[in-house]
Design a protein around this motif. Structure first.
Motif, PDB file in Angstrom:
ATOM      1  N   UNK A  92       0.702  -1.253   0.055  1.00 41.30           N
ATOM      2  CA  UNK A  92       0.100   0.080  -0.027  1.00 41.30           C
ATOM      3  C   UNK A  92       0.932   1.282  -0.083  1.00 41.30           C
ATOM      4  N   UNK A  93       0.142   2.191  -0.409  1.00 44.67           N
ATOM      5  CA  UNK A  93       0.709   3.805  -0.180  1.00 44.67           C
ATOM      6  C   UNK A  93      -0.531   4.308   0.680  1.00 44.67           C
ATOM      7  N   UNK A  94       0.080   4.797   1.852  1.00 43.74           N
ATOM      8  CA  UNK A  94      -1.106   5.410   2.875  1.00 43.74           C
ATOM      9  C   UNK A  94      -0.964   6.725   3.227  1.00 43.74           C
ATOM     10  N   UNK A  95      -2.149   7.427   3.291  1.00 44.05           N
ATOM     11  CA  UNK A  95      -2.114   8.759   3.683  1.00 44.05           C
ATOM     12  C   UNK A  95      -1.680   9.788   2.640  1.00 44.05           C
ATOM     13  N   UNK A  96      -1.795   9.281   1.125  1.00 46.17           N
ATOM     14  CA  UNK A  96      -1.618  10.419   0.292  1.00 46.17           C
ATOM     15  C   UNK A  96      -2.588  11.623   0.484  1.00 46.17           C
ATOM     16  N   UNK A  97      -2.049  12.778   0.337  1.00 53.57           N
ATOM     17  CA  UNK A  97      -2.879  14.032   0.169  1.00 53.57           C
ATOM     18  C   UNK A  97      -2.565  14.770  -0.734  1.00 53.57           C
ATOM     19  N   UNK A  98      -3.656  14.998  -1.793  1.00 50.35           N
ATOM     20  CA  UNK A  98      -3.424  15.876  -3.082  1.00 50.35           C
ATOM     21  C   UNK A  98      -4.455  16.899  -3.264  1.00 50.35           C
ATOM     22  N   UNK A  99      -3.936  17.821  -3.548  1.00 51.57           N
ATOM     23  CA  UNK A  99      -4.879  19.042  -3.777  1.00 51.57           C
ATOM     24  C   UNK A  99      -4.763  19.539  -5.186  1.00 51.57           C
ATOM     25  N   UNK A 100      -5.866  19.495  -6.131  1.00 46.97           N
ATOM     26  CA  UNK A 100      -5.948  20.097  -7.481  1.00 46.97           C
ATOM     27  C   UNK A 100      -6.645  21.354  -7.528  1.00 46.97           C
ATOM     28  N   UNK A 101      -6.140  22.323  -7.801  1.00 46.40           N
ATOM     29  CA  UNK A 101      -6.518  23.703  -7.466  1.00 46.40           C
ATOM     30  C   UNK A 101      -8.034  24.190  -8.630  1.00 46.40           C
ATOM     31  N   UNK A 102      -7.814  23.340  -9.651  1.00 53.35           N
ATOM     32  CA  UNK A 102      -8.826  23.783 -10.766  1.00 53.35           C
ATOM     33  C   UNK A 102      -8.727  22.573 -11.450  1.00 53.35           C
ATOM     34  N   UNK A 103      -9.884  22.302 -12.297  1.00 54.82           N
ATOM     35  CA  UNK A 103     -10.226  21.379 -13.063  1.00 54.82           C
ATOM     36  C   UNK A 103     -11.055  20.050 -12.758  1.00 54.82           C
ATOM     37  N   UNK A 104     -11.864  20.324 -11.514  1.00 48.71           N
ATOM     38  CA  UNK A 104     -12.501  19.173 -10.892  1.00 48.71           C
ATOM     39  C   UNK A 104     -13.747  19.815 -10.865  1.00 48.71           C
ATOM     40  N   UNK A 122      -9.461  18.599  -2.597  1.00 45.61           N
ATOM     41  CA  UNK A 122      -8.599  17.994  -2.066  1.00 45.61           C
ATOM     42  C   UNK A 122      -8.832  16.581  -1.646  1.00 45.61           C
ATOM     43  N   UNK A 123      -8.021  15.670  -1.749  1.00 48.11           N
ATOM     44  CA  UNK A 123      -8.566  14.376  -1.486  1.00 48.11           C
ATOM     45  C   UNK A 123      -7.478  13.533  -0.459  1.00 48.11           C
ATOM     46  N   UNK A 124      -7.817  12.901   0.411  1.00 45.40           N
ATOM     47  CA  UNK A 124      -6.762  11.846   0.991  1.00 45.40           C
ATOM     48  C   UNK A 124      -7.226  10.571   0.676  1.00 45.40           C
ATOM     49  N   UNK A 125      -5.889   9.868   0.442  1.00 43.44           N
ATOM     50  CA  UNK A 125      -6.273   8.636  -0.420  1.00 43.44           C
ATOM     51  C   UNK A 125      -5.297   7.578  -0.032  1.00 43.44           C
TER      52      UNK A 125
END
Ligand code: URC
Length: 325
Positions: free
Chosen positions: A170-182, A204-207
């Motif tokens: 696994x890859x735990x606690x990935x946090x990504x924010x995309x400021x535009x385009x969603x 902003x997602x936690x994954x």
């Protein structure tokens, strides 16, 4: 969850065993288009290990208070720490298999070991070198970003050795924010709906991402060149997020899964657990690239769970949106 052959749940063990092993073998992996990752030097190979055992012989320790077959969990902790010195591999999965196999070899009355580990990442820092700044191999800082993880159940085999009954990486606690385009629109509107449709939201997602190999040997022997580094999984996730304008988190994780299963045909399954942390809008931007002001979202938070196998690739349609961010 460890069970006896009769179906009864029985296990005990130790969690939060912090193992700071230094100078493990470097891990190398073939490059992929989405990632600059090529190796982990493993000067610090640190993990938080959870270790549990099971076996018929332990039943009377629960039912009669008979401790004669009990390996103290304190001894398990010492076993993990001391045996980690002899580990000759370069990846979390290999460390877990090594510890479980050794434990089953030393304690013949234990039948099953279930163990998992979170990698504790340390980042190298740059120092001036002859050709400019370069990474050094002495001074690191801990990283509080995402981290690799793995888990497996190892059972005593008929032949006297041990076998991996199940595994996950696994890859735990990935946090990504995309400021535009969603966007998020077109959902059911009824008397319970207060959420406005969003054509462009700061998503902003936690994954957490989990994956399983067709053959766990690919995880245990990275020298075969089929090991999937969590860093490359992370880079695929952020590249897909970057590339596509997505209508929901549900569809975003489907697209990430498609890419992972395409890029790594050695994987049997990928799984996602996502959490929606979309920033709350305070000052709406006038348009793409215009300034906006956002703040932390308030609980409760939405979540999504999804698993995909290679069969889902066969369902890959021609109309997967290719719209660039
Ligand atoms: O990507 C999303 N999926 C949902 O199911 C959902 N529900 C919600 O309120 N916001 C979002 N966002």
């Amino acid at each position: 969850m460890l069970k006896l052959p009769c179906g009864r749940t029985l296990y005990y063990g130790k969690g939060d065993v912090l193992v700071y092993r230094t100078y493990a073998r470097p891990l190398e992996a073939p490059p992929i288009p989405e990632s600059p990752y090529s190796e982990t030097r493993n000067v610090i190979f640190a993990h938080n290990v959870k270790f549990a055992v099971s076996g018929e012989a332990l039943l009377t320790s629960f039912t009669e208070g008979d401790n004669r077959q009990v390996v103290a969990t304190d001894s398990m902790k010492n076993f993990i720490l001391r045996q980690s010195a002899s580990f000759d591999g370069c990846a979390t999965e290999g460390l877990l298999a090594f510890l479980a196999e050794r434990f089953l070899a030393v304690y013949p009355h234990i039948d099953r070991v279930e163990l998992s580990a979170d990698r504790i990442p340390f980042e190298p820092l740059a120092v001036p070198g002859p050709g400019g700044f370069m990474h050094n191999d002495l001074v690191y800082r801990p990283s509080h970003n995402d981290h690799a993880s793995a888990g497996m159940e190892v059972v005593r085999s008929e032949a006297g050795g041990s076998a991996i009954a199940s595994h996950w990486c696994g890859l735990s606690a990935l946090q990504l924010i995309k400021v535009s385009g969603s966007s998020f629109a077109g959902f059911i509107r009824d008397e319970y709906t207060t959420l406005p449709e969003a054509q462009d939201r700061p998503l902003f997602i936690f994954l957490d991402l989990l994956w399983r190999y067709d053959d766990p040997e690919d995880a245990l022997r990275p020298e075969k060149g089929r090991y999937v580094p969590a860093e490359q999984v992370r880079d695929i996730a952020h590249n897909v997020f970057y590339e596509f304008a997505t209508p929901s988190i549900q569809y975003l994780i489907w697209l990430i899964g498609q890419r992972l299963l395409t890029r790594f045909p050695q994987l049997a399954e990928v799984r996602f657990e996502s959490n929606n942390r979309t920033w709350e809008t305070v000052v709406e931007p006038a348009g793409g690239g215009a300034p906006g002001v956002f703040t932390e979202p308030r609980p409760p938070f939405g979540f999504q769970g999804f698993s995909m196998t290679k069969d889902d690739l066969l369902a890959l349609r021609d109309d997967v949106p290719g719209e660039s961010a």
